[in-house]
Design a protein around this motif. Structure first.
Motif, PDB file in Angstrom:
ATOM      1  N   GLY A 123       0.700  -1.331   0.031  1.00 41.79           N
ATOM      2  CA  GLY A 123      -0.034  -0.064   0.053  1.00 41.79           C
ATOM      3  C   GLY A 123       0.742   1.276  -0.102  1.00 41.79           C
ATOM      4  O   GLY A 123       0.569   2.182  -0.693  1.00 41.79           O
ATOM      5  N   PHE A 124       2.030   1.133   0.747  1.00 36.49           N
ATOM      6  CA  PHE A 124       2.716   2.369   0.815  1.00 36.49           C
ATOM      7  C   PHE A 124       3.444   2.572  -0.506  1.00 36.49           C
ATOM      8  O   PHE A 124       3.482   3.755  -1.174  1.00 36.49           O
ATOM      9  N   LEU A 125       3.700   1.485  -1.331  1.00 42.30           N
ATOM     10  CA  LEU A 125       4.543   1.601  -2.482  1.00 42.30           C
ATOM     11  C   LEU A 125       3.933   2.158  -3.687  1.00 42.30           C
ATOM     12  O   LEU A 125       4.150   2.799  -4.628  1.00 42.30           O
ATOM     13  N   ASP A 126       2.424   1.684  -3.584  1.00 47.35           N
ATOM     14  CA  ASP A 126       1.543   2.126  -4.458  1.00 47.35           C
ATOM     15  C   ASP A 126       1.279   3.523  -4.334  1.00 47.35           C
ATOM     16  O   ASP A 126       1.024   4.175  -5.396  1.00 47.35           O
ATOM     17  N   ALA A 127       1.279   3.973  -3.205  1.00 46.94           N
ATOM     18  CA  ALA A 127       0.776   5.491  -3.072  1.00 46.94           C
ATOM     19  C   ALA A 127       2.219   6.125  -3.321  1.00 46.94           C
ATOM     20  O   ALA A 127       1.853   7.502  -3.739  1.00 46.94           O
ATOM     21  N   LEU A 128       3.357   5.820  -3.341  1.00 48.35           N
ATOM     22  CA  LEU A 128       4.496   6.260  -3.794  1.00 48.35           C
ATOM     23  C   LEU A 128       4.176   7.000  -5.347  1.00 48.35           C
ATOM     24  O   LEU A 128       4.808   8.169  -5.541  1.00 48.35           O
ATOM     25  N   ASP A 129       3.805   6.292  -6.006  1.00 44.84           N
ATOM     26  CA  ASP A 129       3.558   6.641  -7.423  1.00 44.84           C
ATOM     27  C   ASP A 129       2.298   7.565  -7.730  1.00 44.84           C
ATOM     28  O   ASP A 129       2.162   8.011  -8.550  1.00 44.84           O
ATOM     29  N   THR A 130       1.363   7.679  -6.582  1.00 43.60           N
ATOM     30  CA  THR A 130       0.389   8.571  -6.883  1.00 43.60           C
ATOM     31  C   THR A 130       0.085   9.539  -5.955  1.00 43.60           C
ATOM     32  O   THR A 130      -0.749  10.589  -6.258  1.00 43.60           O
ATOM     33  N   VAL A 131       0.950   9.853  -4.760  1.00 41.45           N
ATOM     34  CA  VAL A 131       0.453  10.830  -3.909  1.00 41.45           C
ATOM     35  C   VAL A 131       0.874  12.150  -4.433  1.00 41.45           C
ATOM     36  O   VAL A 131       1.868  12.197  -5.267  1.00 41.45           O
ATOM     37  N   ASP A 132      -0.046  13.317  -4.314  1.00 44.88           N
ATOM     38  CA  ASP A 132       0.178  14.405  -4.816  1.00 44.88           C
ATOM     39  C   ASP A 132       1.443  15.153  -4.003  1.00 44.88           C
ATOM     40  O   ASP A 132       1.128  15.418  -2.839  1.00 44.88           O
ATOM     41  N   LEU A 133       2.472  15.574  -4.626  1.00 45.71           N
ATOM     42  CA  LEU A 133       3.539  16.158  -3.861  1.00 45.71           C
ATOM     43  C   LEU A 133       3.542  17.670  -3.576  1.00 45.71           C
ATOM     44  O   LEU A 133       4.168  18.096  -3.018  1.00 45.71           O
ATOM     45  N   ASP A 134       2.332  18.404  -4.176  1.00 41.65           N
ATOM     46  CA  ASP A 134       1.988  19.743  -3.972  1.00 41.65           C
ATOM     47  C   ASP A 134       1.103  19.809  -2.709  1.00 41.65           C
ATOM     48  O   ASP A 134       1.008  21.263  -2.413  1.00 41.65           O
ATOM     49  N   GLN A 135       0.463  18.834  -2.316  1.00 44.10           N
ATOM     50  CA  GLN A 135      -0.527  19.098  -1.394  1.00 44.10           C
ATOM     51  C   GLN A 135      -0.173  19.290   0.142  1.00 44.10           C
ATOM     52  O   GLN A 135      -0.739  19.756   1.107  1.00 44.10           O
ATOM     53  N   GLY A 136       1.116  18.957   0.429  1.00 39.59           N
ATOM     54  CA  GLY A 136       1.522  18.774   1.756  1.00 39.59           C
ATOM     55  C   GLY A 136       1.326  17.791   2.615  1.00 39.59           C
ATOM     56  O   GLY A 136       0.508  16.911   2.204  1.00 39.59           O
ATOM     57  N   ARG A 137       1.843  17.593   3.580  1.00 37.99           N
ATOM     58  CA  ARG A 137       1.448  16.262   4.914  1.00 37.99           C
ATOM     59  C   ARG A 137       1.642  15.066   3.892  1.00 37.99           C
ATOM     60  O   ARG A 137       0.872  14.144   4.049  1.00 37.99           O
ATOM     61  N   ILE A 138       2.589  14.971   3.152  1.00 37.55           N
ATOM     62  CA  ILE A 138       3.041  13.677   2.352  1.00 37.55           C
ATOM     63  C   ILE A 138       3.028  12.395   3.090  1.00 37.55           C
ATOM     64  O   ILE A 138       2.469  11.562   2.672  1.00 37.55           O
ATOM     65  N   MET A 139       3.936  12.458   4.112  1.00 37.50           N
ATOM     66  CA  MET A 139       3.973  11.191   4.925  1.00 37.50           C
ATOM     67  C   MET A 139       2.840  10.733   5.465  1.00 37.50           C
ATOM     68  O   MET A 139       2.606   9.694   5.781  1.00 37.50           O
TER      69      MET A 139
END
Length: 297
Positions: A123-139
């Motif tokens: 689940g973490f690895l899948d999110a690495l490809d899709t998480v929006d890097l501009d929204q903040g609170r990435i982790m």
């Protein structure tokens, strides 16, 4: 991270989180460890910072959240562009979060936890490809993705049949059935709660996550989260008070689960009881699936 393919399916070698930790360790040894240029970020040393030192710096209480987001955006972008090494770096930096998630989900699970741990990591690895890097609170958003994947795997494992050998045999003592995470998982399985509601209750009641942090991570308002948790906890409290399963006096966690979740079932009208029973039979939440939190997944 080492895994092989068997019939087209990925198979982890041993516990995937142990494999990830070992792989990350190899990147930090030798004359040329993997480093991040600390001069690119505030509150980091003005030099090349080995990734294991970077992990420790990010875990310090005085590390600003803005630095977290800047470093994570940098590492994730490198992972997307270069793959392999920087994907392992991302996992290594996240292990202090992923390991407690996996341990919490499987603390009282009597089966092999490897598959659930693998789903947390996947689940973490899948999110690495899709998480929006501009929204903040990435982790924080990566953490929710890992937790949801592991939680789904736990529910599927609890719903599956338990293999039993024929004939008389000795068996292990019954595990504590009242552990809060298992209570939430069962509530999802019978339709009293949705997965999102169970995650909301578990994270804000059992973990040190505030409602405002949860709301920001899921792009909803504080008021929406507050109302959603209140409604979900009311349904859960009624269901727990009406469950047909007798309280096991030998199980020290049966009563403690309700106390840890902070639930109190108030006076129940017959109409409310029937409504919860109907939800339990149909597998539906009392809230429409596209309203409030449910529209956020």
């Amino acid at each position: 991270m080492d895994y092989t393919r068997d019939g087209g399916h990925e198979q982890w070698q041993g516990n995937p989180l142990d494999t990830a930790r070992e792989s990350f360790g190899w990147l930090t040894v030798g004359p040329h460890p993997v480093v991040v240029d600390g001069r690119l970020f505030d509150h980091l040393p003005d030099r090349d910072v080995p990734v294991d030192e970077l992990r420790d710096l990010l875990l310090r209480p005085d590390c600003p959240r803005a630095t977290w987001d800047e470093v994570w955006a940098h590492v994730i972008l490198k992972s997307r562009l270069q793959g392999a090494t920087w994907t392992i770096v991302a996992v290594g930096l996240a292990l202090p979060t992923l390991i407690p998630i996996a341990a919490r989900l499987t603390a009282h699970y009597v089966g092999d936890p490897t598959d659930i741990h693998a789903e947390v990591l996947r689940g973490f690895l899948d999110a690495l490809d899709t998480v929006d890097l501009d929204q903040g609170r990435i982790m924080i958003r990566l953490r929710w993705a890992a937790y949801r994947a592991g939680h789904r795997a736990l529910i599927a494992a609890l719903d599956g049949p338990t293999p039993r050998a024929p004939g008389f045999r000795s068996s292990e003592p019954k595990p504590p059935s009242g552990h809060p995470d298992l209570v939430l998982a069962r509530a999802v399985a019978v339709g009293v709660l949705t997965q999102t509601e169970a995650a909301l209750i578990g994270d804000t009641r059992l973990d040190e996550v505030t409602l405002s942090e949860w709301a920001a991570a899921h792009n909803v308002t504080y008021a929406q989260v507050q109302r959603a948790r209140h409604r979900a906890e009311q349904r859960l409290a009624i269901w727990l008070s009406e469950t047909a399963e007798p309280v096991d006096e030998a199980d020290p966690t049966t009563g403690a689960a309700t106390a840890r979740l902070g639930l109190t079932a108030g006076p129940d009208s017959p109409s409310r009881s029937r409504r919860v029973a109907k939800n339990r039979e149909s597998g539906l939440s009392a809230q429409p699936p596209d309203s409030g939190l449910q529209g956020c997944g």
